[in-house]
Scaffold this motif. Structure first.
Motif, short mmCIF file in Angstrom:
data_model
loop_
_atom_site.label_atom_id
_atom_site.label_comp_id
_atom_site.label_asym_id
_atom_site.label_seq_id
_atom_site.Cartn_x
_atom_site.Cartn_y
_atom_site.Cartn_z
N ALA A 167 -4.59 17.42 -9.72
CA ALA A 167 -4.76 16.47 -8.53
C ALA A 167 -4.26 14.88 -9.23
CB ALA A 167 -6.09 16.50 -7.87
N SER A 168 -4.37 14.49 -10.34
CA SER A 168 -4.07 13.85 -11.20
C SER A 168 -2.53 13.16 -10.94
CB SER A 168 -5.10 13.49 -12.04
OG SER A 168 -4.04 14.28 -13.44
N ARG A 169 -2.84 11.87 -10.99
CA ARG A 169 -1.32 11.04 -11.49
C ARG A 169 -0.71 11.75 -12.26
NH1 ARG A 169 0.56 6.95 -8.41
NH2 ARG A 169 -1.79 6.57 -8.00
N SER A 170 -1.11 11.73 -13.56
CA SER A 170 -0.70 12.67 -14.71
C SER A 170 -0.06 13.69 -14.68
CB SER A 170 -1.76 12.51 -16.15
OG SER A 170 -2.47 13.12 -15.35
N ASP A 171 -0.66 14.78 -13.64
CA ASP A 171 -0.37 16.36 -13.32
C ASP A 171 0.88 16.27 -12.88
OD1 ASP A 171 -2.63 17.38 -14.71
OD2 ASP A 171 -3.75 17.37 -12.99
N ALA A 239 7.49 20.07 -4.11
CA ALA A 239 6.84 20.10 -3.30
C ALA A 239 4.78 20.02 -3.51
CB ALA A 239 7.06 20.11 -1.77
N ILE A 240 4.84 21.13 -3.88
CA ILE A 240 3.27 21.81 -3.78
C ILE A 240 2.73 20.58 -4.63
CG2 ILE A 240 2.05 23.52 -4.86
CD1 ILE A 240 4.23 25.36 -3.63
N ALA A 241 3.80 20.40 -5.76
CA ALA A 241 2.76 19.15 -6.36
C ALA A 241 2.58 18.04 -6.54
CB ALA A 241 3.74 18.94 -8.15
N ILE A 242 3.11 17.49 -4.81
CA ILE A 242 3.33 16.81 -4.55
C ILE A 242 1.71 16.47 -2.97
CG2 ILE A 242 4.13 14.54 -2.73
CD1 ILE A 242 6.56 15.65 -4.07
N ARG A 248 -5.52 15.70 -3.17
CA ARG A 248 -6.66 15.45 -3.79
C ARG A 248 -7.07 16.93 -4.27
NH1 ARG A 248 -8.30 10.40 -4.63
NH2 ARG A 248 -7.14 8.95 -3.02
N GLY A 249 -6.27 18.20 -4.59
CA GLY A 249 -6.96 18.96 -4.99
C GLY A 249 -6.05 20.26 -4.38
N TRP A 250 -6.40 21.44 -4.88
CA TRP A 250 -6.00 22.53 -4.24
C TRP A 250 -6.37 22.77 -3.17
CZ3 TRP A 250 -1.26 25.68 -6.24
CH2 TRP A 250 -0.41 24.59 -6.78
N THR A 251 -5.49 24.14 -2.24
CA THR A 251 -6.16 24.35 -0.72
C THR A 251 -5.78 25.94 -1.23
OG1 THR A 251 -4.33 23.64 0.99
CG2 THR A 251 -6.40 21.51 0.14
N PRO A 252 -6.42 26.60 -0.36
CA PRO A 252 -6.20 27.78 -0.53
C PRO A 252 -4.77 28.12 -0.33
CG PRO A 252 -8.01 28.28 0.36
CD PRO A 252 -8.04 26.31 0.06
N VAL A 253 -4.50 27.04 0.93
CA VAL A 253 -3.44 27.22 1.45
C VAL A 253 -2.29 26.55 0.76
CG1 VAL A 253 -1.43 26.36 3.29
CG2 VAL A 253 -3.36 26.59 4.28
N LEU A 254 -2.14 25.64 0.54
CA LEU A 254 -1.31 26.09 -0.94
C LEU A 254 -0.76 26.84 -2.28
CD1 LEU A 254 -2.13 21.12 -1.24
CD2 LEU A 254 -0.01 22.69 -0.43
#
Length: 337
Positions: A167-171, A239-242, A248-254
């Motif tokens: 979830a970081s800007r660098s990622d 779009a997933i990365a954005i 601010r992090g991965w969710t099960p939906v993503l």
């Protein structure tokens, strides 16, 4: 003369002790058992019941003997347990997968039936897991019994770095750059070409001679639908990365969307590889169609390409779900704090 319960207990205790220790332990046990029985009898307890109660309190004679001989009664104790567990998890995460991939590639190269390949892969995975677990445990059991020093010491320098949740800007920047490069390569390959081909095959030089041509690696017939679909998948990944950055992090939906995207991409790519429609026929003829290159090489390269596609898609799926778990753990820690 019939042996008493106390005599039988002492004999059972000292039978596994070193000879030099047996006499000392026998005398000590005889004295302690007699004193304990006498104390109970003095309180009015029958002698037979007192003897049985004292021996019951002493417990299993083999456990008592292990205490006298300073012999561990566990396979791997706390001194080596964490080291054993960490190494075992690492090996089980790497070795069976590598063995399975190797067997699968060998089976495909040998042109074995799909059922045979699957059976061999399952067998080698089970066999590898058993061997890795057994021999790793044997090594640490030997270390436990010999008291060997592995030389490994914990220090603050060994503390792990916090694992990224994606979830970081660098990622975000890194993901978008990689996806942008991939899209640019696809378009460059389609409209300009990536490989210089000369009379003798692939030309690694920078100059274009009269007999040199620039060829696309991918089949030009993939344009516009297949290449367009690949660009759409790249857009979905962007779009997933954005979305990961915004939330601010991965969710099960993503993670589910990412899994579906990876499966669709892998299935389409594997179809093109199996159908022989992925690579440009002119590029294949110029590189693998020459008389000095066996036909088997092309099939082996196609197998390796298919394995890479499956491996990349699988890792992408696993990585997304691992980051979901890390994000949930971080959220739980913040709530608990």
């Amino acid at each position: 003369m019939t042996a008493t319960l106390a005599d039988r207990y002492v004999a059972a205790t000292i039978r596994t002790l070193p000879p030099g220790l047996q006499a000392e332990v026998r005398d000590e046990l005889d004295a302690s058992i007699a004193d304990a029985v006498a104390a109970r009898v003095a309180q009015g307890e029958p002698a037979a019941d007192a003897e049985r109660a004292v021996l019951t309190d002493l417990g299993d004679p083999d456990v008592l003997a292990a205490g006298y001989a300073d012999r561990p009664l566990h396979l791997i104790g706390p001194k080596y347990y964490l080291m054993w567990w960490r190494l075992l998890k690492l090996l089980l995460a790497i070795v069976p997968a590598c063995a399975a991939v190797g067997v699968a590639i060998a089976g495909m190269v040998a042109d074995d039936p799909v059922g045979t390949i699957i059976g061999e892969v399952v067998v080698v995975i089970i066999s590898t897991i058993v061997h890795v677990a057994f021999w790793t445990t044997v090594v640490f059991a030997v270390l436990e019994r010999t008291g060997a020093d592995t030389g490994m010491r914990w220090s603050v320098d060994s503390l792990p770095e916090p694992q990224e949740s994606g979830a970081s800007r660098s990622d975000l920047i890194g993901s978008l750059v990689v996806l942008g490069i991939f899209a640019a390569v696809l378009l460059w390959d389609r409209f300009i070409g990536l490989v210089l081909i000369g009379d003798s095959g692939v030309d690694v030089g920078v100059g274009l001679g009269a007999q040199t041509a620039v060829l696309s690696v991918l089949d030009p017939q993939l344009w516009p639908w297949w290449i367009g679909a690949a660009l759409v998948i790249i857009g979905v990944e962007a779009a997933i990365a954005i979305a990961v950055f915004v939330r601010r992090g991965w969710t099960p939906v993503l993670a589910v969307v990412n899994t579906v995207t990876a499966v669709v991409f892998a299935a389409a790519a594997l179809y093109l590889v199996v159908a022989g429609r992925l690579l440009n026929p002119a590029f294949v003829d110029a590189t693998l169609g020459r008389d000095d290159v066996p036909d088997e090489v092309g099939r082996i390269l196609a197998i390796i390409l298919a394995v890479v596609i499956v491996g990349v898609a699988t890792w992408d799926i696993i990585d997304s779900w691992l980051k979901v778990r890390r994000a949930r753990g971080a959220g739980t820690s913040r709530i608990a704090g």
